[in-house]
Design a protein around this motif. Sequence first.
Motif, PDB file in Angstrom:
ATOM      1  N   GLY A 138       0.806  -1.224   0.000  1.00 28.83           N
ATOM      2  CA  GLY A 138       0.000   0.000   0.000  1.00 28.83           C
ATOM      3  C   GLY A 138       0.835   1.268   0.000  1.00 28.83           C
ATOM      4  O   GLY A 138       0.363   2.318   0.413  1.00 28.83           O
ATOM      5  N   VAL A 139       2.083   1.186  -0.449  1.00 28.49           N
ATOM      6  CA  VAL A 139       2.956   2.354  -0.490  1.00 28.49           C
ATOM      7  C   VAL A 139       3.481   2.557  -1.900  1.00 28.49           C
ATOM      8  O   VAL A 139       3.446   1.655  -2.728  1.00 28.49           O
ATOM      9  CB  VAL A 139       4.156   2.218   0.484  1.00 28.49           C
ATOM     10  N   ALA A 140       3.981   3.753  -2.169  1.00 27.47           N
ATOM     11  CA  ALA A 140       4.572   4.066  -3.464  1.00 27.47           C
ATOM     12  C   ALA A 140       5.953   4.673  -3.237  1.00 27.47           C
ATOM     13  O   ALA A 140       6.211   5.258  -2.187  1.00 27.47           O
ATOM     14  CB  ALA A 140       3.686   5.048  -4.233  1.00 27.47           C
ATOM     15  N   VAL A 141       6.836   4.557  -4.212  1.00 15.96           N
ATOM     16  CA  VAL A 141       8.175   5.139  -4.120  1.00 15.96           C
ATOM     17  C   VAL A 141       8.080   6.605  -4.500  1.00 15.96           C
ATOM     18  O   VAL A 141       7.594   6.947  -5.579  1.00 15.96           O
ATOM     19  CB  VAL A 141       9.157   4.409  -5.059  1.00 15.96           C
ATOM     20  N   GLY A 142       8.512   7.486  -3.605  1.00 16.93           N
ATOM     21  CA  GLY A 142       8.525   8.914  -3.879  1.00 16.93           C
ATOM     22  C   GLY A 142       9.801   9.355  -4.550  1.00 16.93           C
ATOM     23  O   GLY A 142       9.800  10.172  -5.465  1.00 16.93           O
ATOM     24  N   LYS A 143      10.936   8.808  -4.094  1.00 15.23           N
ATOM     25  CA  LYS A 143      12.236   9.072  -4.706  1.00 15.23           C
ATOM     26  C   LYS A 143      13.229   8.063  -4.169  1.00 15.23           C
ATOM     27  O   LYS A 143      12.978   7.392  -3.172  1.00 15.23           O
ATOM     28  CB  LYS A 143      12.712  10.500  -4.458  1.00 15.23           C
ATOM     29  N   GLN A 171      28.587  10.650  -3.977  1.00 11.57           N
ATOM     30  CA  GLN A 171      27.276  11.048  -4.493  1.00 11.57           C
ATOM     31  C   GLN A 171      26.153  10.850  -3.472  1.00 11.57           C
ATOM     32  O   GLN A 171      24.984  10.940  -3.816  1.00 11.57           O
ATOM     33  CB  GLN A 171      26.960  10.269  -5.758  1.00 11.57           C
ATOM     34  N   GLU A 172      26.499  10.619  -2.210  1.00 11.01           N
ATOM     35  CA  GLU A 172      25.476  10.382  -1.186  1.00 11.01           C
ATOM     36  C   GLU A 172      24.451  11.508  -1.165  1.00 11.01           C
ATOM     37  O   GLU A 172      24.789  12.681  -1.249  1.00 11.01           O
ATOM     38  CB  GLU A 172      26.111  10.252   0.199  1.00 11.01           C
ATOM     39  N   GLY A 173      23.188  11.121  -1.081  1.00  7.82           N
ATOM     40  CA  GLY A 173      22.099  12.087  -1.011  1.00  7.82           C
ATOM     41  C   GLY A 173      21.567  12.522  -2.359  1.00  7.82           C
ATOM     42  O   GLY A 173      20.491  13.114  -2.435  1.00  7.82           O
ATOM     43  N   GLN A 174      22.293  12.255  -3.435  1.00  4.99           N
ATOM     44  CA  GLN A 174      21.807  12.622  -4.762  1.00  4.99           C
ATOM     45  C   GLN A 174      20.725  11.635  -5.190  1.00  4.99           C
ATOM     46  O   GLN A 174      20.734  10.473  -4.801  1.00  4.99           O
ATOM     47  CB  GLN A 174      22.948  12.620  -5.774  1.00  4.99           C
ATOM     48  N   GLU A 175      19.788  12.134  -5.976  1.00 11.38           N
ATOM     49  CA  GLU A 175      18.717  11.257  -6.445  1.00 11.38           C
ATOM     50  C   GLU A 175      19.259  10.181  -7.370  1.00 11.38           C
ATOM     51  O   GLU A 175      20.130  10.438  -8.203  1.00 11.38           O
ATOM     52  CB  GLU A 175      17.624  12.064  -7.156  1.00 11.38           C
ATOM     53  N   ALA A 176      18.751   8.973  -7.208  1.00 12.47           N
ATOM     54  CA  ALA A 176      19.137   7.834  -8.039  1.00 12.47           C
ATOM     55  C   ALA A 176      18.007   7.512  -8.997  1.00 12.47           C
ATOM     56  O   ALA A 176      16.841   7.737  -8.687  1.00 12.47           O
ATOM     57  CB  ALA A 176      19.431   6.623  -7.154  1.00 12.47           C
ATOM     58  N   GLU A 177      18.348   6.973 -10.152  1.00 12.62           N
ATOM     59  CA  GLU A 177      17.335   6.543 -11.101  1.00 12.62           C
ATOM     60  C   GLU A 177      16.685   5.257 -10.585  1.00 12.62           C
ATOM     61  O   GLU A 177      17.348   4.404 -10.021  1.00 12.62           O
ATOM     62  CB  GLU A 177      17.957   6.279 -12.473  1.00 12.62           C
ATOM     63  N   TYR A 178      15.392   5.141 -10.781  1.00 12.74           N
ATOM     64  CA  TYR A 178      14.659   3.930 -10.411  1.00 12.74           C
ATOM     65  C   TYR A 178      13.437   3.836 -11.318  1.00 12.74           C
ATOM     66  O   TYR A 178      13.085   4.780 -12.009  1.00 12.74           O
ATOM     67  CB  TYR A 178      14.239   3.936  -8.932  1.00 12.74           C
ATOM     68  N   SER A 179      12.814   2.698 -11.303  1.00  9.38           N
ATOM     69  CA  SER A 179      11.601   2.546 -12.103  1.00  9.38           C
ATOM     70  C   SER A 179      10.587   1.703 -11.340  1.00  9.38           C
ATOM     71  O   SER A 179      10.946   0.885 -10.493  1.00  9.38           O
ATOM     72  CB  SER A 179      11.903   1.891 -13.454  1.00  9.38           C
ATOM     73  N   THR A 180       9.338   1.950 -11.614  1.00 18.08           N
ATOM     74  CA  THR A 180       8.241   1.128 -11.112  1.00 18.08           C
ATOM     75  C   THR A 180       7.266   0.925 -12.264  1.00 18.08           C
ATOM     76  O   THR A 180       7.227   1.719 -13.195  1.00 18.08           O
ATOM     77  CB  THR A 180       7.497   1.790  -9.929  1.00 18.08           C
ATOM     78  N   GLU A 181       6.519  -0.132 -12.194  1.00 19.17           N
ATOM     79  CA  GLU A 181       5.518  -0.399 -13.212  1.00 19.17           C
ATOM     80  C   GLU A 181       4.210  -0.761 -12.544  1.00 19.17           C
ATOM     81  O   GLU A 181       4.193  -1.377 -11.489  1.00 19.17           O
ATOM     82  CB  GLU A 181       5.949  -1.576 -14.089  1.00 19.17           C
TER      83      GLU A 181
END
Length: 87
Positions: A62-67, A75-85
């Motif tokens: 019941g959760v979604a990935v926000g970032k 590179q700690e703290g920088q946004e990483a690429e991810y995907s969901t379907e």
Amino acid sequence: MASNTSSYTYDSVTSHLIWTTDEISADSPTGSLEFTVDLPGDDVDAFYPVQVSFVSAQSLAGVAVGKAELVGGEQEGQEAEYSTETV
């Protein structure tokens, strides 16, 4: 290979064994895959890495990935690429 709760196919182009269990529910909460092959020299490393994917019509928790953020290193703290379907 024998199975009574799932099915499998072999993709000879990519050399992938694709194992599918059609339903995970309260009545059928688990699945397993067991197989034996004859390999020249018993090269068990030929089976690694293993990739596992799950597909669901809804979020299981019941959760979604926000970032996603990188952890450790320069590179700690920088946004990483991810995907969901979603299906």
